[in-house]
Motif scaffolding. Structure first.
Motif, PDB file in Angstrom:
ATOM      1  N   PRO A 185       1.239  -1.268  -0.086  1.00 30.22           N
ATOM      2  CA  PRO A 185      -0.013   0.399   0.596  1.00 30.22           C
ATOM      3  C   PRO A 185       1.106   1.373  -0.225  1.00 30.22           C
ATOM      4  O   PRO A 185       2.036   1.713   0.470  1.00 30.22           O
ATOM      5  CB  PRO A 185      -0.858   0.254   1.608  1.00 30.22           C
ATOM      6  N   GLY A 186       0.009   2.745  -0.565  1.00 30.48           N
ATOM      7  CA  GLY A 186       0.454   3.340  -1.037  1.00 30.48           C
ATOM      8  C   GLY A 186       0.249   4.640   0.011  1.00 30.48           C
ATOM      9  O   GLY A 186      -0.347   3.399   1.794  1.00 30.48           O
ATOM     10  N   GLN A 212      -8.339   4.620  -0.662  1.00 33.66           N
ATOM     11  CA  GLN A 212      -9.007   3.931   0.291  1.00 33.66           C
ATOM     12  C   GLN A 212      -8.935   2.714   0.652  1.00 33.66           C
ATOM     13  O   GLN A 212      -8.084   1.970  -0.537  1.00 33.66           O
ATOM     14  CB  GLN A 212     -10.489   4.238   0.020  1.00 33.66           C
ATOM     15  N   VAL A 213      -9.640   1.978   1.938  1.00 31.59           N
ATOM     16  CA  VAL A 213      -9.355   0.720   2.216  1.00 31.59           C
ATOM     17  C   VAL A 213      -9.630  -0.584   1.510  1.00 31.59           C
ATOM     18  O   VAL A 213      -8.821  -1.611   0.807  1.00 31.59           O
ATOM     19  CB  VAL A 213      -9.757   0.145   3.682  1.00 31.59           C
ATOM     20  N   ASP A 215      -9.049  -0.148  -2.059  1.00 29.41           N
ATOM     21  CA  ASP A 215      -8.562  -0.675  -3.080  1.00 29.41           C
ATOM     22  C   ASP A 215      -7.332  -1.837  -2.552  1.00 29.41           C
ATOM     23  O   ASP A 215      -6.989  -2.717  -3.235  1.00 29.41           O
ATOM     24  CB  ASP A 215      -7.728   0.658  -3.337  1.00 29.41           C
ATOM     25  N   ILE A 216      -7.692  -2.169  -1.767  1.00 31.74           N
ATOM     26  CA  ILE A 216      -6.362  -2.528  -0.698  1.00 31.74           C
ATOM     27  C   ILE A 216      -7.451  -4.562  -0.223  1.00 31.74           C
ATOM     28  O   ILE A 216      -6.484  -5.113  -1.102  1.00 31.74           O
ATOM     29  CB  ILE A 216      -6.035  -2.317   1.128  1.00 31.74           C
ATOM     30  N   ILE A 217      -8.462  -3.592  -0.156  1.00 33.54           N
ATOM     31  CA  ILE A 217      -9.473  -5.371  -0.165  1.00 33.54           C
ATOM     32  C   ILE A 217      -9.585  -6.104  -1.096  1.00 33.54           C
ATOM     33  O   ILE A 217      -8.966  -6.998  -1.823  1.00 33.54           O
ATOM     34  CB  ILE A 217     -10.852  -5.217   0.042  1.00 33.54           C
ATOM     35  N   GLY A 218      -9.988  -4.951  -2.799  1.00 33.62           N
ATOM     36  CA  GLY A 218      -9.450  -5.332  -3.585  1.00 33.62           C
ATOM     37  C   GLY A 218      -8.340  -6.046  -4.361  1.00 33.62           C
ATOM     38  O   GLY A 218      -8.273  -7.473  -5.261  1.00 33.62           O
ATOM     39  N   ALA A 219      -6.960  -5.571  -4.121  1.00 33.53           N
ATOM     40  CA  ALA A 219      -6.248  -6.163  -4.526  1.00 33.53           C
ATOM     41  C   ALA A 219      -5.633  -7.343  -4.131  1.00 33.53           C
ATOM     42  O   ALA A 219      -5.704  -8.733  -3.821  1.00 33.53           O
ATOM     43  CB  ALA A 219      -4.990  -5.553  -4.386  1.00 33.53           C
ATOM     44  N   VAL A 220      -6.134  -7.353  -2.491  1.00 32.89           N
ATOM     45  CA  VAL A 220      -5.422  -8.846  -1.471  1.00 32.89           C
ATOM     46  C   VAL A 220      -6.290  -9.952  -2.175  1.00 32.89           C
ATOM     47  O   VAL A 220      -6.771 -11.213  -1.972  1.00 32.89           O
ATOM     48  CB  VAL A 220      -6.314  -8.450   0.049  1.00 32.89           C
ATOM     49  N   ILE A 233       4.617  -8.507  -6.551  1.00 30.39           N
ATOM     50  CA  ILE A 233       4.571  -7.648  -5.094  1.00 30.39           C
ATOM     51  C   ILE A 233       3.893  -6.337  -5.798  1.00 30.39           C
ATOM     52  O   ILE A 233       4.058  -5.925  -6.635  1.00 30.39           O
ATOM     53  CB  ILE A 233       5.578  -7.242  -4.905  1.00 30.39           C
ATOM     54  N   LEU A 234       2.107  -6.085  -5.532  1.00 26.61           N
ATOM     55  CA  LEU A 234       1.041  -5.383  -6.351  1.00 26.61           C
ATOM     56  C   LEU A 234       1.247  -3.676  -5.066  1.00 26.61           C
ATOM     57  O   LEU A 234       0.453  -3.719  -4.247  1.00 26.61           O
ATOM     58  CB  LEU A 234      -0.089  -6.018  -6.471  1.00 26.61           C
ATOM     59  N   PRO A 235       1.722  -2.752  -5.659  1.00 29.77           N
ATOM     60  CA  PRO A 235       1.507  -1.798  -5.454  1.00 29.77           C
ATOM     61  C   PRO A 235       0.317  -0.998  -5.881  1.00 29.77           C
ATOM     62  O   PRO A 235      -0.272  -0.919  -6.808  1.00 29.77           O
ATOM     63  CB  PRO A 235       2.996  -0.552  -5.664  1.00 29.77           C
ATOM     64  N   VAL A 236      -0.425  -0.649  -4.498  1.00 31.65           N
ATOM     65  CA  VAL A 236      -1.462  -0.510  -4.453  1.00 31.65           C
ATOM     66  C   VAL A 236      -1.625   1.905  -3.848  1.00 31.65           C
ATOM     67  O   VAL A 236      -2.019   1.610  -2.782  1.00 31.65           O
ATOM     68  CB  VAL A 236      -2.392  -0.501  -3.974  1.00 31.65           C
TER      69      VAL A 236
END
Length: 245
Positions: A185-186, A212-213, A215-220, A233-236
């Protein structure tokens, strides 16, 4: 084919990104075993969850091997398996290098490094035996692209190491059908950041936005649903790790 619920272990599940991830998986119908330092924090979190009957909390210091063992023991006793481990617990202390204290070093090493290692050992043992599973490490974009605007040597040291550990472990476990990935995450809008700091934080992103959180939920969830992504390693982070701008 109907959705088959998974069992998800989440560290640092009582607040911030960990809380949001627990809530998201519970809404999908999954089972969540969450860790936080105190029982009170876990109970307060559980009171806000939808489908809270699928949540079980295990209090304890995630830096201790005994806590990691208890988390997996409880998860297996209650739900029979663990499909996903999300290593979310972490602290972030940003200051010039000469400003770090011995307590800062001990805190970051305990939570960010030991808190990753011992629970991951438990997950590897279980997932290799069952020849399936996903491990997700929540790292940090700043470890991929440091900046003088936010001096943070200790987080860069540990989170950068976890990015590399993600790749190494993905290779180690590839033959066992266990996937290992990271989300970096950024700057994400959580209670960690005071509202008065938002203008400064937005200026650190090429997009001029704070994440926003969700964004992290979607990536995970993309990574835990993937059968062919490992070692990523997926940067968000709104492009912050892409380079200078």
């Amino acid at each position: 084919m109907s959705y088959q619920p998974k069992t998800i272990v989440i560290t640092g599940a009582s607040s911030g990104i960990g809380f949001a991830l627990a809530q998201a998986y519970l809404k999908r119908g999954d089972y969540v075993v969450g860790n936080a330092r105190t029982e009170e924090r876990l109970q307060a979190a559980a009171a806000q969850f939808e489908n809270a009957g699928n949540f079980f909390g295990v209090a304890g210091d995630i830096a201790l091997p005994a806590t990691a063992e208890e988390i997996f023991s409880e998860a297996l006793d209650r739900f029979g398996k663990v499909d996903v481990l999300i290593n979310n617990a972490g602290i972030f202390i940003a200051k010039p290098t000469i400003g770090y204290t011995e307590q800062d070093v001990d805190s970051i090493v305990s939570t960010n490094l030991k808190g990753f290692f011992y629970i991951t050992q438990q997950a590897v043992r279980h997932m290799v035996e069952h020849r399936s599973g996903h491990i997700i490490n929540i790292t940090a974009s700043i470890a991929m692209q440091p900046t003088t605007a936010v001096p943070a040597l200790l987080p860069v040291l540990i989170k950068g190491g976890l990015n590399q550990a993600t790749r190494a472990l993905a290779l180690e476990l590839a033959a066992h059908n266990v996937k290992v990935n990271a989300v970096a995450p950024g700057i994400i809008e959580t209670p960690l950041h005071a509202p008065g700091s938002h203008d400064f934080l937005k200026a650190l992103q090429p997009t001029g936005q704070i994440g926003q959180v969700d964004d992290i939920i979607g990536a995970v969830q993309y990574l835990t649903d993937s059968n062919f992504t490992t070692g990523a390693i997926l940067p968000v982070d709104g492009g912050a790790s892409s380079g200078r701008w």
